[in-house]
Design an enzyme around this catalytic site. Structure first.
Site, mmCIF file in Angstrom:
data_model
loop_
_atom_site.group_PDB
_atom_site.id
_atom_site.type_symbol
_atom_site.label_atom_id
_atom_site.label_comp_id
_atom_site.label_asym_id
_atom_site.label_seq_id
_atom_site.Cartn_x
_atom_site.Cartn_y
_atom_site.Cartn_z
ATOM 1 N N CYS A 183 -4.720 -6.885 2.527
ATOM 2 C CA CYS A 183 -3.630 -6.244 1.927
ATOM 3 C C CYS A 183 -3.471 -6.621 0.690
ATOM 4 C CB CYS A 183 -3.042 -5.193 2.651
ATOM 5 S SG CYS A 183 -2.637 -3.699 1.200
ATOM 6 N N HIS A 203 -6.178 -1.989 6.074
ATOM 7 C CA HIS A 203 -5.624 -3.163 7.505
ATOM 8 C C HIS A 203 -6.450 -2.927 8.795
ATOM 9 C CE1 HIS A 203 -1.748 -3.537 5.073
ATOM 10 N NE2 HIS A 203 -1.584 -2.215 4.955
ATOM 11 N N GLU A 232 -6.045 -4.103 11.419
ATOM 12 C CA GLU A 232 -4.739 -4.180 12.548
ATOM 13 C C GLU A 232 -4.290 -3.088 12.772
ATOM 14 O OE1 GLU A 232 -1.873 -4.955 9.127
ATOM 15 O OE2 GLU A 232 -3.740 -5.099 9.707
#
Length: 511
Positions: free
Chosen positions: A79, A169, A171
């Site tokens: 990001c 993202h 994660e």
């Protein structure tokens, strides 16, 4: 030596999730503010740049010399980190027409090791207001989405280390293949062996503790909670009964908890002394109703009691603590410690006059990892699965003044609730639960008699780490059963309510 990944934190709310994804792949990692110097040694295998609420085009935007890192080891940028790498190497990042937030489908345009075993059109999660509109000349596009032209890229291959960027993202839960991408970076790009496990952590930590403490003695305040119990067990494994545990009954523990916890410590072989200080705490709390004042009284009095014991134990030169990694991250965050909403539940700040050296065997672990290590150590599952419980105990679940009579009321009601959660198979499905005694009396009817008694609120939340939490959707039948049981069995309570507030805007504890 344990191999390591370093995560440079630019202030993203998701940075801890990156660390969790790396740890889940059995690779050790640490989070550090982006402006801290990097120590390059043989254990460091790669660096990940996190997201950020900032824009790379701001005058004071967080920055780091990515090329200097790339000269040493592989880099993955996420990001903001991806936008920063694009800008720093000569690309263009511009304000998007609209903020791109939410689900998107990732269209893979070029094969890459980062996308090994990743299907095309997998779901990813976007959260940004800037977009990369032009890649640097020596970069190549790997993937896009319907709404953004650059969703993933890499620096063109040369003799150096690889640099990859992801605009989304990976994660977060909503990026369905994201953790696999992170694992591909760890294993196929950084060459990590994935050998950081609870067993390896125990073995390595015990050896470190032996080297640190040598033939010394450690004194440690125990709470009956998971963190302090696992930390104490690790220290005990290293030095045996040269660990001296202190467990204080502050008068606001759960029903029968003082003896139950002492029995549990005895069963797992810990050397622990129990101190009954109930009356001392009740006297100090008398007439006090302000939440912060109650917390400070309990914290100070606990330190006073502990200091007396420490001064009587002259051979102890070390202080054991159950500090865990989120506490460490908070103290060295990009922006400094977060604004204090209320004093921390766990007592800290023992006086420097004790001249004790800290021993913190869990300071590199997240809460879920502490539990895995506890199971590896053979601590009973019932102990490891215990809900978090605040340091000030029931004192912050009794709104208003604390009296022994109110404590007794709440202990009995709370025991019915917690035991009920276990009997109905609900205890392990919630992150934390407890009962709150409200400073409210209301009219009720029992038989032919009018009553005027207290109200309790039941609280149960689901969460991962307590930073955010949703109220647990417990079955109506269970709540009805709990209400009937508490009102019928605890004289002094005639009304039960259920708290359906989430965090934020509410907090988990009422005080």
């Amino acid at each position: 030596m344990t191999e390591k990944i370093l995560i440079l934190d630019f202030g993203s709310q998701y940075t801890q999730l990156i660390a969790r994804a790396v740890r889940e792949a059995n690779v050790y990692c640490e989070i550090t503010p982006f402006h801290h110097p990097i120590v390059y040694d043989s254990t460091l295998k790669g660096v990940i740049l996190s997201g950020s609420p900032a824009s790379v085009n701001e005058e004071e935007a967080p920055n780091v010399d990515i090329q200097a890192i790339l000269d040493k080891i592989p880099v993955l940028t996420v990001c903001y980190g991806a936008q920063l790498s694009a800008k720093n190497f000569g690309g263009k990042v511009e304000k998007s027409n609209k903020r791109e937030y939410g689900r998107a489908q990732l269209r893979i345009q070029k094969e890459d090791v980062l996308f090994k075993n990743i299907p095309n059109n997998s779901q990813v999660w976007m959260s940004h207001s800037d977009s990369i509109t032009k890649l640097p000349d020596n970069f190549e596009l790997l993937a896009d989405t319907d709404s953004i032209p650059v969703a993933a890229f890499r620096k063109k291959e040369d003799d150096g280390n690889s640099l990859h960027g992801l605009q989304f993202h990976p994660e977060v839960y909503h990026s369905t293949e994201g953790k696999k991408m992170i694992q591909n970076f760890l294993v196929d790009i950084c060459g990590c062996k994935q050998n950081w496990t609870p067993a390896s952590f125990v073995n390595e930590t015990v050896e470190k503790l032996k080297a640190q403490i040598e033939d010394g003695h450690v004194i440690m305040a125990l709470s009956g909670g998971v963190d302090s119990t696992v930390a104490a067990t690790l220290i005990h494994k290293a030095i045996g009964d040269r660990l001296h545990g202190i467990f204080v009954d502050n008068g606001v523990l759960r029903k029968d908890e003082f003896q139950q916890v002492l029995d549990m410590y005895n069963n797992i072989g810990l050397n622990v002394k129990g101190i009954d200080a109930k009356e001392m705490f009740y006297d100090a709390l008398a007439g006090k109703s302000d939440p912060e004042e109650k917390r400070k009284i309990i914290g100070k009095l606990f330190i006073d009691v502990f200091q007396v014991e420490a001064c009587n134990m002259l051979e102890a030169k070390f202080l054991g603590q159950g500090t865990i990694y989120p506490d460490v991250i908070e103290s060295v965050s990009v922006h400094g410690p977060s604004q204090t909403i209320k004093s921390h539940h766990n007592v800290g700040g023992l006086p420097d006059t004790l001249h004790l050296t800290l021993v913190e065997p869990l300071r590199s672990l997240f809460k879920d990892e502490v539990r895995k290590v506890g199971l590896e150590l053979g601590i009973p599952k019932d102990m490891i699965a215990r809900h978090p419980f605040p340091g000030p105990g029931l004192a912050i679940r009794i709104l208003g003044e604390i009296t022994p009579e109110k404590v007794d009321l709440l202990q009995r009601a709370d025991a019915i609730y917690i035991n009920g959660l276990k009997e109905f198979g609900l205890y392990d499905k919630v992150w934390q639960a407890g009962t709150i005694l409200l400073p409210v009396k209301s009219v009720g009817v029992m038989g032919d008699e009018r009553t005027y008694e207290f109200t309790v609120a039941l609280r149960a939340v689901t969460s991962v780490d307590g930073m955010t939490a949703d109220w647990a959707h417990l079955p109506y039948e269970f709540l009805a059963h709990m209400s009937n049981s508490i009102i019928n069995e605890v004289r002094g309570i005639n009304r039960v309510v259920y708290d359906i507030s989430s965090k934020p805007p509410a907090t988990i504890e009422w005080e």
